[in-house]
Scaffold this active site. Structure first.
Site, PDB file in Angstrom:
ATOM      1  N   GLY A 133       0.838  -1.188   0.000  1.00  0.00           N
ATOM      2  CA  GLY A 133       0.000   0.000   0.000  1.00  0.00           C
ATOM      3  C   GLY A 133       0.876   1.243   0.000  1.00  0.00           C
ATOM      4  O   GLY A 133       2.046   1.190   0.397  1.00  0.00           O
ATOM      5  N   GLN A 150       3.070   9.903   1.252  1.00  0.00           N
ATOM      6  CA  GLN A 150       4.333   9.172   1.265  1.00  0.00           C
ATOM      7  C   GLN A 150       5.214   9.489   0.062  1.00  0.00           C
ATOM      8  O   GLN A 150       6.393   9.156   0.059  1.00  0.00           O
ATOM      9  CB  GLN A 150       4.089   7.666   1.331  1.00  0.00           C
ATOM     10  CG  GLN A 150       3.507   7.214   2.655  1.00  0.00           C
ATOM     11  CD  GLN A 150       3.310   5.726   2.666  1.00  0.00           C
ATOM     12  OE1 GLN A 150       2.270   5.237   2.260  1.00  0.00           O
ATOM     13  NE2 GLN A 150       4.321   5.012   3.129  1.00  0.00           N
ATOM     14  N   CYS A 168       6.166  -0.022   7.340  1.00  0.00           N
ATOM     15  CA  CYS A 168       5.797   1.113   6.488  1.00  0.00           C
ATOM     16  C   CYS A 168       6.985   1.479   5.611  1.00  0.00           C
ATOM     17  O   CYS A 168       8.123   1.538   6.086  1.00  0.00           O
ATOM     18  CB  CYS A 168       5.404   2.291   7.366  1.00  0.00           C
ATOM     19  SG  CYS A 168       4.888   3.745   6.455  1.00  0.00           S
ATOM     20  N   LEU A 169       6.706   1.740   4.343  1.00  0.00           N
ATOM     21  CA  LEU A 169       7.766   2.133   3.411  1.00  0.00           C
ATOM     22  C   LEU A 169       8.418   3.453   3.815  1.00  0.00           C
ATOM     23  O   LEU A 169       9.555   3.717   3.445  1.00  0.00           O
ATOM     24  CB  LEU A 169       7.211   2.221   1.989  1.00  0.00           C
ATOM     25  CG  LEU A 169       6.707   0.898   1.403  1.00  0.00           C
ATOM     26  CD1 LEU A 169       6.019   1.144   0.060  1.00  0.00           C
ATOM     27  CD2 LEU A 169       7.830  -0.108   1.260  1.00  0.00           C
ATOM     28  N   GLU A 202      -3.215   2.933   5.325  1.00  0.00           N
ATOM     29  CA  GLU A 202      -3.067   3.970   4.299  1.00  0.00           C
ATOM     30  C   GLU A 202      -3.978   5.166   4.561  1.00  0.00           C
ATOM     31  O   GLU A 202      -3.580   6.315   4.354  1.00  0.00           O
ATOM     32  CB  GLU A 202      -3.313   3.392   2.900  1.00  0.00           C
ATOM     33  CG  GLU A 202      -2.355   2.278   2.496  1.00  0.00           C
ATOM     34  CD  GLU A 202      -0.880   2.585   2.708  1.00  0.00           C
ATOM     35  OE1 GLU A 202      -0.478   3.759   2.613  1.00  0.00           O
ATOM     36  OE2 GLU A 202      -0.131   1.642   2.999  1.00  0.00           O
ATOM     37  N   HIS A 205      -2.503   7.432   7.003  1.00  0.00           N
ATOM     38  CA  HIS A 205      -1.509   8.331   6.393  1.00  0.00           C
ATOM     39  C   HIS A 205      -2.163   9.626   5.911  1.00  0.00           C
ATOM     40  O   HIS A 205      -1.550  10.697   5.982  1.00  0.00           O
ATOM     41  CB  HIS A 205      -0.823   7.666   5.194  1.00  0.00           C
ATOM     42  CG  HIS A 205       0.392   6.881   5.529  1.00  0.00           C
ATOM     43  ND1 HIS A 205       1.520   7.439   6.098  1.00  0.00           N
ATOM     44  CD2 HIS A 205       0.669   5.562   5.364  1.00  0.00           C
ATOM     45  CE1 HIS A 205       2.436   6.506   6.260  1.00  0.00           C
ATOM     46  NE2 HIS A 205       1.947   5.348   5.835  1.00  0.00           N
TER      47      HIS A 205
END
Length: 160
Positions: free
Chosen positions: A46, A51, A90-91, A133, A136
């Protein structure tokens, strides 16, 4: 399509509230495609627009189930049910995982990339991913709500 740079914690953009998308323009569609390509390139499931440094209410999700790639504009959770507790990463926060309590099942409403209203119900990983997501979009990171945060050590492939 293009791979975007993923913003990393502690960048301030990750802690801000994203703005509603008023109109789905060709630029919005391109951004969604770029986000999907970026997510796949980073081997994530996701990605939210903040991001990649853009404060718009856009997410892409693909947990490898029958839904495939989901692109949502202005997604909102309209129903939650049950509870699950488990690890998230989380990326934007590489090398860290956390144990997070989430709803087991959620129903999300939003628009697809063509402006059509869609409603998707997800359980398990898809539910967790939607919640992560959408958080975020409100400037909330999993580390803000995790009950425990710890270093993530990837499994070794044995081919080093």
């Amino acid at each position: 399509m293009a791979i975007r740079i993923i913003v990393k914690e502690p960048d301030a953009v990750l802690h801000k509230t994203a703005k509603e998308v008023k109109e789905i323009t060709p630029n919005v569609k391109k951004l969604l495609s770029d986000m999907a390509e970026t997510m796949y390139d980073a081997e994530g499931v996701g990605l939210a627009a903040p991001q990649v440094g853009i404060l718009k209410r856009l997410i892409v999700v693909d947990v490898g189930d029958d839904h495939g790639l989901i692109k949502l504009v202005n997604p909102v959770i309209v129903e939650k049910e049950g509870e699950q507790f488990g690890p998230e990463g989380c990326l934007s926060i590489p090398g860290i995982n956390g144990d997070v309590r989430r709803a087991e099942k959620v129903t999300v409403k939003g628009l697809d990339e063509n402006g059509k209203e869609v409603t998707i119900t997800g359980t398990g990983l898809l539910s967790r991913c939607f919640q992560h997501e959408i958080d975020h979009l409100d400037g909330v990171l999993f580390t803000d709500i995790a009950e425990k945060v710890y270093d993530y050590v990837p499994e070794r492939s044995g081919r080093e």
